[in-house]
Design a protein around this motif. Structure first.
Motif, PDB file in Angstrom:
ATOM      1  N   ALA A 166       0.826  -1.216   0.000  1.00 34.21           N
ATOM      2  CA  ALA A 166       0.000   0.000   0.000  1.00 34.21           C
ATOM      3  C   ALA A 166       0.855   1.259   0.000  1.00 34.21           C
ATOM      4  O   ALA A 166       0.506   2.268  -0.618  1.00 34.21           O
ATOM      5  CB  ALA A 166      -0.940   0.000   1.201  1.00 34.21           C
ATOM      6  N   SER A 167       1.997   1.213   0.694  1.00 33.43           N
ATOM      7  CA  SER A 167       2.841   2.407   0.796  1.00 33.43           C
ATOM      8  C   SER A 167       3.389   2.841  -0.550  1.00 33.43           C
ATOM      9  O   SER A 167       3.743   4.010  -0.729  1.00 33.43           O
ATOM     10  CB  SER A 167       4.000   2.139   1.752  1.00 33.43           C
ATOM     11  N   LEU A 168       3.465   1.927  -1.514  1.00 39.02           N
ATOM     12  CA  LEU A 168       4.040   2.260  -2.812  1.00 39.02           C
ATOM     13  C   LEU A 168       3.135   3.173  -3.626  1.00 39.02           C
ATOM     14  O   LEU A 168       3.595   3.844  -4.550  1.00 39.02           O
ATOM     15  CB  LEU A 168       4.325   0.977  -3.602  1.00 39.02           C
ATOM     16  N   SER A 169       1.844   3.209  -3.306  1.00 34.94           N
ATOM     17  CA  SER A 169       0.919   4.070  -4.055  1.00 34.94           C
ATOM     18  C   SER A 169       0.225   5.064  -3.131  1.00 34.94           C
ATOM     19  O   SER A 169       0.248   6.273  -3.372  1.00 34.94           O
ATOM     20  CB  SER A 169      -0.126   3.214  -4.783  1.00 34.94           C
ATOM     21  N   ALA A 170      -0.375   4.566  -2.042  1.00 35.10           N
ATOM     22  CA  ALA A 170      -1.100   5.459  -1.136  1.00 35.10           C
ATOM     23  C   ALA A 170      -0.169   6.467  -0.477  1.00 35.10           C
ATOM     24  O   ALA A 170      -0.539   7.624  -0.250  1.00 35.10           O
ATOM     25  CB  ALA A 170      -1.839   4.647  -0.072  1.00 35.10           C
ATOM     26  N   GLY A 171       1.065   6.058  -0.158  1.00 30.75           N
ATOM     27  CA  GLY A 171       2.014   6.978   0.454  1.00 30.75           C
ATOM     28  C   GLY A 171       2.373   8.126  -0.466  1.00 30.75           C
ATOM     29  O   GLY A 171       2.456   9.285  -0.040  1.00 30.75           O
ATOM     30  N   GLY A 172       2.577   7.827  -1.753  1.00 28.71           N
ATOM     31  CA  GLY A 172       2.862   8.891  -2.710  1.00 28.71           C
ATOM     32  C   GLY A 172       1.689   9.824  -2.890  1.00 28.71           C
ATOM     33  O   GLY A 172       1.865  11.040  -3.051  1.00 28.71           O
ATOM     34  N   GLY A 173       0.474   9.270  -2.860  1.00 23.18           N
ATOM     35  CA  GLY A 173      -0.715  10.113  -2.936  1.00 23.18           C
ATOM     36  C   GLY A 173      -0.811  11.054  -1.757  1.00 23.18           C
ATOM     37  O   GLY A 173      -1.261  12.203  -1.882  1.00 23.18           O
TER      38      GLY A 173
END
Length: 505
Positions: A166-173
């Motif tokens: 999740a951190s690979l996409s939600a974190g960037g968002g």
């Protein structure tokens, strides 16, 4: 919740409407049915509930906490590399491909997880998705430590990879929600560093665990302990940043306080059921990777770089134990070159990215473009094959151990420069759907991280360290050297043809 907000709850409904909330009639919003609903939005440009208006200290606190998620999950991806000889003996592994599969199957979970976790963060918020998926990661990662067969280990590694992705996409968002374009470079530098620094530090820690704990299982338990700490810190310090969710909660408060069900956000006003919205969100990353040329170009180059570093990480123990005859825990110390390369490259990138962006923006009459994040990719892509070549031939001839580390240092420092440019470019080109864009780019790169280690054994067995890595250096030249020019020259034109980059579907 701020005390100011609590005081407003005691205010009369009419005063709440007039003083606390900006509600625009549908006529002013140019929507077709002006009598049916009214918009709930920010209290002007300085609304303290808007994440863009949070204090710098609070923004950095959220950024650092979010980045710990993108550190702890990738840490587990390479953590077991030094323990593979022990695992092979204890679980009776009789195939080199199966051995590599134990390492790389985790990264396959990174390819599939963001396909739904990224879009879910655009429906239910970044914080909720990060924390729930981290719980799944903790459960399955801990289960890996209790496995007694290879199929069990492979399955639980795969599921923990999905949970940790999740951190690979939600974190960037989340960084998109917090930072303006002129300030985002430093934050993205830290966020980009963590998923690469984790796999670099994991084998160093694991080497000493294998040496002194006498059990490969503690490679998983140690990561789970770290994950519990991250979960606790997130529960205390991390705040929701996604405007859609914040405003939806604001509208719900208004419903309770005023009884006016016409008050809504522009997203909630869409005439779609929950199932329709979820389907729309889930298919978005697939549509984006299939139809967005600029996203496809970035994803291909990222995939090669990501696969390359996982190939290096998975074969590093073999180099130091077989060719240099070092003990496992001593050979693991060579991963310091990987971590130091990422750290130095990140420091250079974070210090220069925003400066270059501001300089180019001023030259362009005060108008900034995502393409202004590209220039650092040129020196980065030039140095990648140079680092590979140094690593290749010093390893082939078993020269002094420091020289392969120098090659790896150059490779990793230049790789993260390229990653920072491309990650920040995607976030700024696809602002509204940044999580979906990052999820789409993660698909190919995680598949490469899964696949590259599988052919590493045959590559080095048939061609040796010198020629095997030289082939990879040649591919790096073919993919990397034209990349900066392509993004700079054609990025703007391709973005203009994209409904996602325009923030509309």
């Amino acid at each position: 919740m701020h005390a100011k907000t609590e005081n407003h709850r005691e205010t009369a409904p009419n005063q709440i409407k007039a003083r606390q909330y900006m509600i625009h009639d549908m006529e002013k919003s140019a929507v077709t049915d002006p009598s049916s609903r009214a918009w709930v939005t920010w209290d002007g440009p300085d609304d303290c509930f808007n994440p863009r208006n949070w204090t710098t200290r609070r923004k950095w606190l959220v950024t650092l906490v979010a980045s710990t998620f993108s550190f702890i999950a990738p840490l587990s991806s390479s953590m077991i590399s030094p323990a593979l000889p022990t695992i092979v003996v204890e679980l009776h592994v009789d195939s080199g491909i199966t051995t590599m599969m134990i390492v790389s199957i985790y990264v396959l979970g990174f390819a599939l997880g963001p396909l739904y976790l990224g879009p879910l963060s655009e429906l239910y918020g970044r914080k909720r998705v990060l924390e729930v998926s981290n719980i799944l990661f903790l459960v399955f990662n801990t289960a890996c430590g209790g496995c007694s067969t290879v199929p069990q280990l492979v399955i639980f590694r795969f599921l923990s990879g999905i949970g940790g992705s999740a951190s690979l996409s939600a974190g960037g968002g989340m960084l998109t929600d917090l930072w303006d374009n002129e300030q985002r470079g430093k934050a993205m530098g830290i966020y980009t560093l963590m998923p690469l620094l984790g796999p670099a530090l994991g084998p160093i820690i694991a080497g000493f665990i294998v040496k002194y704990a006498k059990s490969w299982r503690w490679c998983f338990y140690a990561v789970s302990i770290g994950g519990v700490l991250v979960q606790f810190v997130s529960g205390v310090l991390l705040k929701e940043t996604y405007p859609r969710v914040i405003l939806a909660r604001k509208a719900e408060r208004l419903h309770r306080e005023t009884g006016d069900l016409k008050l809504t956000t522009k997203w909630e006003a869409e005439d779609q059921s929950l199932l329709q919205r979820m389907w729309q969100a889930f298919k978005r990353p697939i549509i984006m990777i299939a139809t967005q040329p600029i996203l496809q170009c970035i994803a291909v180059y990222q995939a090669f770089l990501y696969g390359l570093i996982y190939l290096v990480l998975s074969t590093f123990p073999r180099l130091w134990t077989e060719k240099y005859h070092q003990e496992v825990h001593i050979g693991g110390l060579n991963y310091v070159a990987v971590g130091f390369g990422f750290f130095v490259g990140a420091q250079v990138g974070t210090r220069l990215q925003d400066r270059i962006y501001m300089y180019l923006k001023q030259r362009n009459g005060g108008v900034g473009y995502p393409e202004f994040r590209i220039p650092l990719i040129w020196p980065g892509s030039l140095l990648v094959p140079i680092g590979i070549i140094i690593y290749a031939w010093t390893s082939e001839f078993t020269v002094f151990w420091l020289w392969p580390d120098v090659g790896i240092f150059i490779l990793c420092a230049s790789m993260i420069l390229c990653f920072q440019c491309m990650q920040t470019y995607l976030v700024e080109a696809y602002t509204t759907y940044s999580a979906s864009a990052l999820a789409a780019s993660t698909i190919l790169r995680s598949l490469a991280g899964f696949g590259f280690p599988l052919f590493a054994t045959d590559l080095y067995h048939n061609l040796g360290w010198g020629w095997g890595n030289s082939i990879l250096a040649a591919v790096a030249c073919v993919l990397g050297w034209p990349a900066g020019y392509m993004f700079w020259k054609y990025g703007k034109a391709m973005r203009k043809r994209s409904p996602f980059a325009a923030g509309e579907e």
